[in-house]
Design a protein around this motif. Sequence first.
Motif, PDB file in Angstrom:
ATOM      1  N   ALA A  15      18.751  14.932  -0.817  1.00  0.00           N
ATOM      2  CA  ALA A  15      18.558  15.452   0.541  1.00  0.00           C
ATOM      3  C   ALA A  15      18.669  16.973   0.603  1.00  0.00           C
ATOM      4  O   ALA A  15      18.033  17.596   1.449  1.00  0.00           O
ATOM      5  N   PHE A  16      19.478  17.553  -0.281  1.00  0.00           N
ATOM      6  CA  PHE A  16      19.719  18.995  -0.294  1.00  0.00           C
ATOM      7  C   PHE A  16      19.502  19.512  -1.717  1.00  0.00           C
ATOM      8  O   PHE A  16      20.471  19.701  -2.472  1.00  0.00           O
ATOM      9  N   THR A  41      21.235  25.006   3.600  1.00  0.00           N
ATOM     10  CA  THR A  41      20.774  24.204   4.735  1.00  0.00           C
ATOM     11  C   THR A  41      21.813  24.153   5.853  1.00  0.00           C
ATOM     12  O   THR A  41      21.466  23.957   7.009  1.00  0.00           O
ATOM     13  N   PHE A  42      23.075  24.339   5.522  1.00  0.00           N
ATOM     14  CA  PHE A  42      24.148  24.259   6.507  1.00  0.00           C
ATOM     15  C   PHE A  42      24.292  25.526   7.358  1.00  0.00           C
ATOM     16  O   PHE A  42      25.010  25.515   8.350  1.00  0.00           O
ATOM     17  N   LYS A  45      24.794  25.822  11.327  1.00  0.00           N
ATOM     18  CA  LYS A  45      25.140  24.492  11.846  1.00  0.00           C
ATOM     19  C   LYS A  45      26.658  24.384  12.009  1.00  0.00           C
ATOM     20  O   LYS A  45      27.418  24.977  11.254  1.00  0.00           O
ATOM     21  N   GLN A  49      27.776  18.975  12.622  1.00  0.00           N
ATOM     22  CA  GLN A  49      26.361  18.804  12.266  1.00  0.00           C
ATOM     23  C   GLN A  49      26.185  18.734  10.750  1.00  0.00           C
ATOM     24  O   GLN A  49      25.399  17.915  10.252  1.00  0.00           O
ATOM     25  N   GLN A  50      26.926  19.566  10.022  1.00  0.00           N
ATOM     26  CA  GLN A  50      26.849  19.548   8.565  1.00  0.00           C
ATOM     27  C   GLN A  50      27.260  18.186   8.013  1.00  0.00           C
ATOM     28  O   GLN A  50      26.588  17.609   7.155  1.00  0.00           O
ATOM     29  N   GLN A  52      27.298  15.316   9.597  1.00  0.00           N
ATOM     30  CA  GLN A  52      26.303  14.321  10.002  1.00  0.00           C
ATOM     31  C   GLN A  52      25.098  14.350   9.065  1.00  0.00           C
ATOM     32  O   GLN A  52      24.543  13.306   8.728  1.00  0.00           O
ATOM     33  N   MET A  53      24.707  15.545   8.640  1.00  0.00           N
ATOM     34  CA  MET A  53      23.584  15.677   7.720  1.00  0.00           C
ATOM     35  C   MET A  53      23.902  15.003   6.381  1.00  0.00           C
ATOM     36  O   MET A  53      23.054  14.320   5.800  1.00  0.00           O
ATOM     37  N   ALA A  56      23.900  11.229   6.793  1.00  0.00           N
ATOM     38  CA  ALA A  56      22.510  10.750   6.852  1.00  0.00           C
ATOM     39  C   ALA A  56      21.922  10.665   5.449  1.00  0.00           C
ATOM     40  O   ALA A  56      21.171   9.734   5.129  1.00  0.00           O
ATOM     41  N   ALA A  57      22.283  11.604   4.588  1.00  0.00           N
ATOM     42  CA  ALA A  57      21.789  11.605   3.210  1.00  0.00           C
ATOM     43  C   ALA A  57      22.282  10.384   2.430  1.00  0.00           C
ATOM     44  O   ALA A  57      21.643   9.953   1.475  1.00  0.00           O
ATOM     45  N   THR A  73      32.035  20.733   3.633  1.00  0.00           N
ATOM     46  CA  THR A  73      30.699  21.338   3.571  1.00  0.00           C
ATOM     47  C   THR A  73      30.828  22.842   3.754  1.00  0.00           C
ATOM     48  O   THR A  73      31.658  23.314   4.522  1.00  0.00           O
TER      49      THR A  73
END
Length: 77
Positions: A15-16, A41-42, A45, A49-50, A52-53, A56-57, A73
Amino acid sequence: MTMAGSEIEELIKEAFPDAKVIVTDLAGDGDHFGARVISRTFAGKSRIQQHQMVYAALKGKMGEELHALALETVAPE
Protein backbone atom coordinates in the motif's frame (compact mmCIF):
# COMPACT_ATOMS: atom_id res chain seq x y z
CA MET A 1 -5.19 -18.54 12.37
CA THR A 2 -2.57 -15.84 12.88
CA MET A 3 -0.52 -13.64 10.57
CA ALA A 4 3.24 -13.68 10.27
CA GLY A 5 5.12 -10.44 10.79
CA SER A 6 6.46 -10.72 7.25
CA GLU A 7 2.91 -10.78 5.88
CA ILE A 8 2.03 -7.63 7.83
CA GLU A 9 5.11 -5.92 6.42
CA GLU A 10 4.29 -7.08 2.88
CA LEU A 11 0.71 -5.74 3.01
CA ILE A 12 1.86 -2.38 4.34
CA LYS A 13 4.63 -2.05 1.74
CA GLU A 14 2.16 -2.98 -1.00
CA ALA A 15 0.00 0.00 0.00
CA PHE A 16 2.92 2.35 0.72
CA PRO A 17 5.79 1.45 -1.64
CA ASP A 18 8.05 4.20 -0.25
CA ALA A 19 7.55 3.08 3.35
CA LYS A 20 10.14 1.91 5.78
CA VAL A 21 8.36 -0.73 7.85
CA ILE A 22 9.60 -2.36 11.03
CA VAL A 23 7.40 -5.12 12.45
CA THR A 24 8.13 -6.57 15.87
CA ASP A 25 6.54 -9.57 17.61
CA LEU A 26 5.92 -7.89 20.97
CA ALA A 27 5.04 -10.94 23.06
CA GLY A 28 6.92 -13.62 21.12
CA ASP A 29 3.63 -15.41 20.53
CA GLY A 30 2.98 -14.50 16.87
CA ASP A 31 -0.22 -12.79 17.95
CA HIS A 32 0.76 -9.36 19.30
CA PHE A 33 2.76 -7.15 16.96
CA GLY A 34 4.12 -3.65 16.84
CA ALA A 35 4.71 -1.81 13.58
CA ARG A 36 6.56 1.40 12.85
CA VAL A 37 5.70 2.79 9.44
CA ILE A 38 7.51 5.77 7.93
CA SER A 39 6.02 7.10 4.69
CA ARG A 40 5.76 10.39 2.82
CA THR A 41 2.12 9.47 2.20
CA PHE A 42 1.36 10.43 5.81
CA ALA A 43 2.42 14.06 5.34
CA GLY A 44 -0.39 16.46 6.23
CA LYS A 45 -2.57 13.69 7.68
CA SER A 46 -3.65 13.42 11.31
CA ARG A 47 -2.40 10.48 13.36
CA ILE A 48 -5.90 8.97 13.19
CA GLN A 49 -5.96 9.26 9.39
CA GLN A 50 -2.50 7.70 9.19
CA HIS A 51 -3.56 4.73 11.31
CA GLN A 52 -6.76 4.30 9.30
CA MET A 53 -4.66 4.18 6.14
CA VAL A 54 -2.49 1.40 7.59
CA TYR A 55 -5.51 -0.56 8.83
CA ALA A 56 -7.01 -0.29 5.32
CA ALA A 57 -3.75 -1.69 3.93
CA LEU A 58 -4.23 -4.77 6.12
CA LYS A 59 -7.33 -5.61 4.05
CA GLY A 60 -9.72 -6.51 6.87
CA LYS A 61 -7.31 -8.85 8.64
CA MET A 62 -7.13 -6.65 11.75
CA GLY A 63 -9.26 -8.28 14.44
CA GLU A 64 -9.38 -11.53 12.49
CA GLU A 65 -6.00 -13.03 11.57
CA LEU A 66 -4.19 -10.17 13.29
CA HIS A 67 -5.19 -9.94 16.94
CA ALA A 68 -3.23 -6.90 18.16
CA LEU A 69 -1.10 -4.26 16.47
CA ALA A 70 0.60 -1.39 18.32
CA LEU A 71 1.04 1.12 15.52
CA GLU A 72 3.42 4.06 15.17
CA THR A 73 3.21 6.11 11.98
CA VAL A 74 5.64 8.82 10.95
CA ALA A 75 5.88 11.23 8.03
CA PRO A 76 9.55 11.97 7.30
CA GLU A 77 10.58 15.61 7.49
